[in-house]
Design a protein around this motif. Structure first.
Motif, mmCIF file in Angstrom:
data_model
loop_
_atom_site.group_PDB
_atom_site.id
_atom_site.type_symbol
_atom_site.label_atom_id
_atom_site.label_comp_id
_atom_site.label_asym_id
_atom_site.label_seq_id
_atom_site.Cartn_x
_atom_site.Cartn_y
_atom_site.Cartn_z
ATOM 1 N N ARG A 61 -3.207 75.879 22.844
ATOM 2 C CA ARG A 61 -3.987 74.668 22.563
ATOM 3 C C ARG A 61 -5.479 74.997 22.444
ATOM 4 N NH1 ARG A 61 -2.060 71.658 27.703
ATOM 5 N NH2 ARG A 61 -2.555 73.783 28.344
ATOM 6 N N ASN A 107 6.048 82.668 25.610
ATOM 7 C CA ASN A 107 5.336 82.978 26.860
ATOM 8 C C ASN A 107 4.608 81.772 27.443
ATOM 9 O OD1 ASN A 107 3.529 84.787 28.686
ATOM 10 N ND2 ASN A 107 2.094 83.747 27.306
ATOM 11 N N ALA A 108 4.305 80.750 26.630
ATOM 12 C CA ALA A 108 3.526 79.605 27.129
ATOM 13 C C ALA A 108 4.210 79.021 28.357
ATOM 14 C CB ALA A 108 3.399 78.543 26.041
ATOM 15 N N SER A 144 -4.640 83.323 26.960
ATOM 16 C CA SER A 144 -5.060 83.973 28.207
ATOM 17 C C SER A 144 -3.901 84.779 28.778
ATOM 18 C CB SER A 144 -5.535 82.924 29.234
ATOM 19 O OG SER A 144 -4.513 81.993 29.516
ATOM 20 N N ALA A 170 -0.989 82.395 23.940
ATOM 21 C CA ALA A 170 -1.716 83.646 23.676
ATOM 22 C C ALA A 170 -3.206 83.535 23.992
ATOM 23 C CB ALA A 170 -1.515 84.061 22.218
ATOM 24 N N PRO A 174 8.566 88.374 35.159
ATOM 25 C CA PRO A 174 7.476 89.016 35.895
ATOM 26 C C PRO A 174 7.418 88.537 37.344
ATOM 27 C CG PRO A 174 6.684 87.935 33.878
ATOM 28 C CD PRO A 174 8.065 87.437 34.150
#
Ligand code: NDP
Length: 250
Positions: free
Chosen positions: A40, A92-93, A18, A16, A187
């Protein structure tokens, strides 16, 4: 901006700090959810959480390395403790380190497998019992078009994202009995920091050429809006797979 209402829901987003993850945290908060942010880079997620809280939302930043099982577990546990539950987990990471297999730096393979695959597994493993206790939930895994179509120079990244797509459908079939929905989002090209971690000049040049052909690529908010829409469906609706690409990406 989405008109979906996520008020009363707790949404946890990995990666989360970026790009797509940041946009998803902001969009979920704008839709009324309480949000926990994992990454991180603590300073970044703290800044985003402060923005959400200053705008009247509720957010918490939790320094997390998803590739570390204990850290991934702590993210889920802390989210539940601080925000009172866990309704939606957005895995999402991710990292994308492109290049040929021949002569590759195998540390990059381990990093991609550890974050894109194992990190996602650890978070799911920690979240499922919590969602089960809460009577259900929703896991949204961010894969890629690279999880559906392989391409030259992307073989190992392809392997990780094909893995996420296959895993998501298998998990969907397992978790539906506990009222847990599973979605995989794929995506196409989104303008983020993802490519910047590639030091290989050939990769940067090929990307620049491809971008010239595609023209306007997606913005992180385009994917964030799709994720919020998916999360906002009624309980009996599981959008199991979504591919979102720039109009001119072949
Ligand atoms: P970014 O590089 O902007 O974001 C990646 C995020 O992953 C960062 O927040 C980063 O945070 C986090 N991350 C990386 N390693 C770890 C780790 N070990 N533990 C916790 N967080 C980690 O790229 P995107 O927003 O583009 O990427 C998000 C996802 O979207 C990825 O899974 C990517 O594969 C996928 N995707 C992206 C596409 C694109 O064109 N951009 C296309 C298709 C899929 P930090 O470094 O602070 O830990």
């Amino acid at each position: 901006m989405s008109s979906t209402d996520l008020s009363g829901r707790v949404v946890a987003v990995t990666g989360a700090s970026s790009g797509i993850g940041e946009a998803t945290a902001l969009a979920a908060a704008a839709a009324g959810a309480s949000v926990s942010l994992a990454a991180r880079r603590l300073d970044r997620i703290q800044g985003i959480a402060e923005r959400i809280n200053a705008d009247g939302g509720r957010a918490v930043a939790i320094e997390t390395d998803v590739a570390d099982e204990a850290s991934a577990n702590a993210f889920v546990t802390n989210t539940r403790e601080v925000l009172g539950g866990l309704d939606v987990l957005v895995n999402n990471a991710g990292v994308m380190l492109l290049g040929a297999v021949t002569g590759a730096n195998t540390d990059e393979w381990r990093q991609m497998i550890n974050v894109n695959c194992l990190g996602l597994l650890y978070c799911c493993h920690a979240a499922l019992p919590v969602m089960g206790e809460g009577g259900g939930g929703h896991i949204i895994n961010v894969a890629s078009v690279a999880g559906r179509r392989a391409s030259l120079g992307s073989a190992v990244y392809n392997m990780t994202k094909y893995g996420v797509v296959g895993f998501s459908e298998g998990l969907r079939q397992e978790a539906l009995h506990a009222g847990v929905r599973v979605t995989v989002v794929e995506p196409g090209w989104v303008e983020t920091e993802l490519l910047d971690h590639n030091t290989n000049e050939f990769v940067q040049q090929s990307a620049a050429k491809l971008k010239e052909k595609v023209g306007k690529v997606l913005e992180s908010v385009d994917i964030a809006n799709a994720i919020v829409y998916i999360a906002g469906q009624p309980d009996h609706v599981n959008i199991s797979e979504v591919m979102v690409v720039p109009t001119r990406q072949s």
